[in-house]
Design a protein around this motif. Sequence first.
Motif, mmCIF file in Angstrom:
data_model
loop_
_atom_site.group_PDB
_atom_site.id
_atom_site.type_symbol
_atom_site.label_atom_id
_atom_site.label_comp_id
_atom_site.label_asym_id
_atom_site.label_seq_id
_atom_site.Cartn_x
_atom_site.Cartn_y
_atom_site.Cartn_z
ATOM 1 N N ALA A 19 -2.355 2.121 -6.655
ATOM 2 C CA ALA A 19 -3.437 2.630 -7.488
ATOM 3 C C ALA A 19 -4.240 3.744 -6.820
ATOM 4 O O ALA A 19 -4.472 4.766 -7.431
ATOM 5 N N PRO A 20 -4.710 3.574 -5.567
ATOM 6 C CA PRO A 20 -5.558 4.613 -4.982
ATOM 7 C C PRO A 20 -4.712 5.802 -4.536
ATOM 8 O O PRO A 20 -3.949 5.707 -3.577
ATOM 9 N N PRO A 21 -4.808 6.944 -5.211
ATOM 10 C CA PRO A 21 -3.978 8.090 -4.812
ATOM 11 C C PRO A 21 -4.281 8.579 -3.413
ATOM 12 O O PRO A 21 -3.392 9.060 -2.713
ATOM 13 N N ASP A 22 -5.558 8.469 -2.977
ATOM 14 C CA ASP A 22 -5.889 8.928 -1.628
ATOM 15 C C ASP A 22 -5.168 8.105 -0.572
ATOM 16 O O ASP A 22 -4.675 8.645 0.424
ATOM 17 N N GLY A 23 -5.073 6.768 -0.794
ATOM 18 C CA GLY A 23 -4.362 5.924 0.154
ATOM 19 C C GLY A 23 -2.887 6.268 0.202
ATOM 20 O O GLY A 23 -2.279 6.294 1.276
ATOM 21 N N TRP A 24 -2.289 6.545 -0.945
ATOM 22 C CA TRP A 24 -0.876 6.922 -0.991
ATOM 23 C C TRP A 24 -0.661 8.235 -0.256
ATOM 24 O O TRP A 24 0.295 8.383 0.504
ATOM 25 N N ARG A 25 -1.571 9.207 -0.495
ATOM 26 C CA ARG A 25 -1.416 10.514 0.160
ATOM 27 C C ARG A 25 -1.540 10.390 1.669
ATOM 28 O O ARG A 25 -0.806 11.033 2.423
ATOM 29 N N ARG A 26 -2.502 9.586 2.126
ATOM 30 C CA ARG A 26 -2.642 9.407 3.571
ATOM 31 C C ARG A 26 -1.408 8.746 4.166
ATOM 32 O O ARG A 26 -0.950 9.117 5.248
ATOM 33 N N ALA A 27 -0.878 7.750 3.454
ATOM 34 C CA ALA A 27 0.336 7.092 3.944
ATOM 35 C C ALA A 27 1.512 8.069 3.956
ATOM 36 O O ALA A 27 2.332 8.054 4.877
ATOM 37 N N HIS A 28 1.584 8.919 2.945
ATOM 38 C CA HIS A 28 2.655 9.907 2.894
ATOM 39 C C HIS A 28 2.537 10.902 4.038
ATOM 40 O O HIS A 28 3.539 11.262 4.673
ATOM 41 N N PRO A 115 10.792 5.866 -0.460
ATOM 42 C CA PRO A 115 10.737 5.037 -1.671
ATOM 43 C C PRO A 115 9.850 3.810 -1.539
ATOM 44 O O PRO A 115 9.334 3.301 -2.547
ATOM 45 N N TRP A 116 9.652 3.332 -0.322
ATOM 46 C CA TRP A 116 8.866 2.112 -0.129
ATOM 47 C C TRP A 116 7.368 2.350 -0.308
ATOM 48 O O TRP A 116 6.597 1.385 -0.393
ATOM 49 N N LEU A 117 6.939 3.612 -0.365
ATOM 50 C CA LEU A 117 5.535 3.879 -0.657
ATOM 51 C C LEU A 117 5.142 3.364 -2.037
ATOM 52 O O LEU A 117 3.973 3.069 -2.292
ATOM 53 N N LYS A 118 6.113 3.263 -2.943
ATOM 54 C CA LYS A 118 5.855 2.752 -4.290
ATOM 55 C C LYS A 118 6.209 1.277 -4.426
ATOM 56 O O LYS A 118 6.163 0.740 -5.540
ATOM 57 N N VAL A 119 6.578 0.656 -3.331
ATOM 58 C CA VAL A 119 6.958 -0.761 -3.373
ATOM 59 C C VAL A 119 5.925 -1.624 -2.662
ATOM 60 O O VAL A 119 5.454 -2.632 -3.207
ATOM 61 N N LEU A 120 5.564 -1.253 -1.447
ATOM 62 C CA LEU A 120 4.635 -2.060 -0.662
ATOM 63 C C LEU A 120 3.207 -1.848 -1.138
ATOM 64 O O LEU A 120 2.792 -0.720 -1.422
ATOM 65 N N THR A 121 2.466 -2.919 -1.223
ATOM 66 C CA THR A 121 1.075 -2.822 -1.660
ATOM 67 C C THR A 121 0.150 -2.361 -0.542
ATOM 68 O O THR A 121 -1.029 -2.104 -0.789
ATOM 69 N N ARG A 122 0.655 -2.280 0.666
ATOM 70 C CA ARG A 122 -0.057 -1.611 1.760
ATOM 71 C C ARG A 122 0.786 -0.409 2.156
ATOM 72 O O ARG A 122 1.664 -0.496 3.021
ATOM 73 N N PRO A 123 0.569 0.737 1.520
ATOM 74 C CA PRO A 123 1.453 1.875 1.760
ATOM 75 C C PRO A 123 1.479 2.347 3.206
ATOM 76 O O PRO A 123 2.474 2.920 3.650
ATOM 77 N N HIS A 124 0.402 2.101 3.947
ATOM 78 C CA HIS A 124 0.403 2.526 5.352
ATOM 79 C C HIS A 124 1.457 1.776 6.169
ATOM 80 O O HIS A 124 1.864 2.237 7.235
ATOM 81 N N ALA A 125 1.894 0.628 5.655
ATOM 82 C CA ALA A 125 2.947 -0.098 6.369
ATOM 83 C C ALA A 125 4.253 0.683 6.394
ATOM 84 O O ALA A 125 5.092 0.442 7.262
ATOM 85 N N VAL A 126 4.421 1.628 5.470
ATOM 86 C CA VAL A 126 5.673 2.383 5.421
ATOM 87 C C VAL A 126 5.808 3.281 6.643
ATOM 88 O O VAL A 126 6.856 3.308 7.297
ATOM 89 N N TRP A 127 4.760 4.029 6.967
ATOM 90 C CA TRP A 127 4.886 4.886 8.152
ATOM 91 C C TRP A 127 4.883 4.057 9.441
ATOM 92 O O TRP A 127 5.514 4.462 10.439
#
Length: 476
Positions: A19-28, A115-127
Amino acid sequence: MRTSSPPLTTDDGTPPPQAPPDGWRRAHRGLLLVCGGFALLSAVLVPLTLPLGWDELVYASRFGPFGPATPFSSPRTRGVPLLVAPVASWSDSLVLLRVWLLLLAAAALYLGFRPWLKVLTRPHAVWVAAALYGTLWVPQFYAASAMPNHYTAMGAAAATGCLLQRRPCHFGVVAGLAVVTLMRPNDGAAVAAPLLIAAVAVPAWRSPGRVAGVVGGVAAGFLPWLVEAYQRYGGVMERLADASEVQGGMRPVFSVVHHLTALDGPLLCRPCEGDTVRLWAVEWWVLLPALVAFGLWATRRSGRATAPLWLAVGVALAASVPYFFFVPYAAPRFLLPAYALLALPAALGLLAAADRARRSRPAAAALVLVLLGHLAVQAGLAYRHGNIQEKVRGDWRKVAAVLHENGVRPPCVVTSGIGTIPLAHTAGCTSLETDWVEEPDAVILRETEPPPWAEDWPRHPVPGTHQPGWAVVIRR
């Protein structure tokens, strides 16, 4: 009074889009930084001037600048030649090839975990997961290498993540599995099996599109192998039988201990009976399951969906089974697909541990020390193996120099009891690996005696080698 957080899952049991686009962008951005750091760290630890290894020579020699072509045995596939073709088809520059492969490996790391940025509910876990995987010595060593295993790992991670998305990316599933199967058909089958079961049996993921993606990806990657099986070997069973013979006979075995001893090398443990492992190198096999278990527990306790993580664990185990129980030797790179997928729940475990460690300075210090020790072990192993291989492969050039000094020049035929293909290729000769159907121009020895028909040939020692005992005997 502590309030429970609402379950972060959708009605069908799959995780919602972040949901939070800023969190997704930071994780990306974090994932992009990890991929760049992966390439830089590998370039520092493993020299870009490292001569091509045995398998790399086989793949690169498909192209004229890296010729002459070496024998291409039945277990090998055409995936890696496709990776090196953009450079090897027109340039013989080793450094340019290494740089190209390093950039390709970093891009694969990004595509595998994105692809896991859209799967995990803690996107920072991807990096964090990409960093856990990318700092291991095995992907660090092979990042700039013409070898298939990093790409099978990233293809498996990408296909699993794309299948798990709320709106699955069917192209990603097809592409990921096609890469895995094109590189190593056995890995493709092992990775596809649990994904196909999930797409058929789990209501949350059941859909014709997911099933078609899994089947289509494996079929696309398998087709070149199938065509070559009929063109060169007379059929599928004939190629499988030949590949089994080349690999020492595929049969039920217990190779887990061999993989344990290979945690610190060698690059190929064949045979493994006399190999041992340094205790500090076992730390990864202790740390990884602990983090995975803690990640699963923390995710469940927070009310988030654990099913995607369990599928990642299932695919990792499926990818490991053939190497643990059917291949009679070991190589650290064989387990890269499992490490990549297990890194995802492990990353959640590491973040959960970090959350708890913030409450206690001793706990935070202990966690930092564990991570620093882990990174030091992995970086040390990557540097060590880069240094060793530079010296070992340098011996091939010294052997070639002695051959050339004594009149053995292309076109020529040589044989050896060890490493015939790289030794012959380095000297510009053809390798003779048959049962002495013809006499070669020279026999390359290492701490052995020549065959009876070459006992009276002049013997020339090879000076200054890293491994002692090299010599060549040359036909009169």
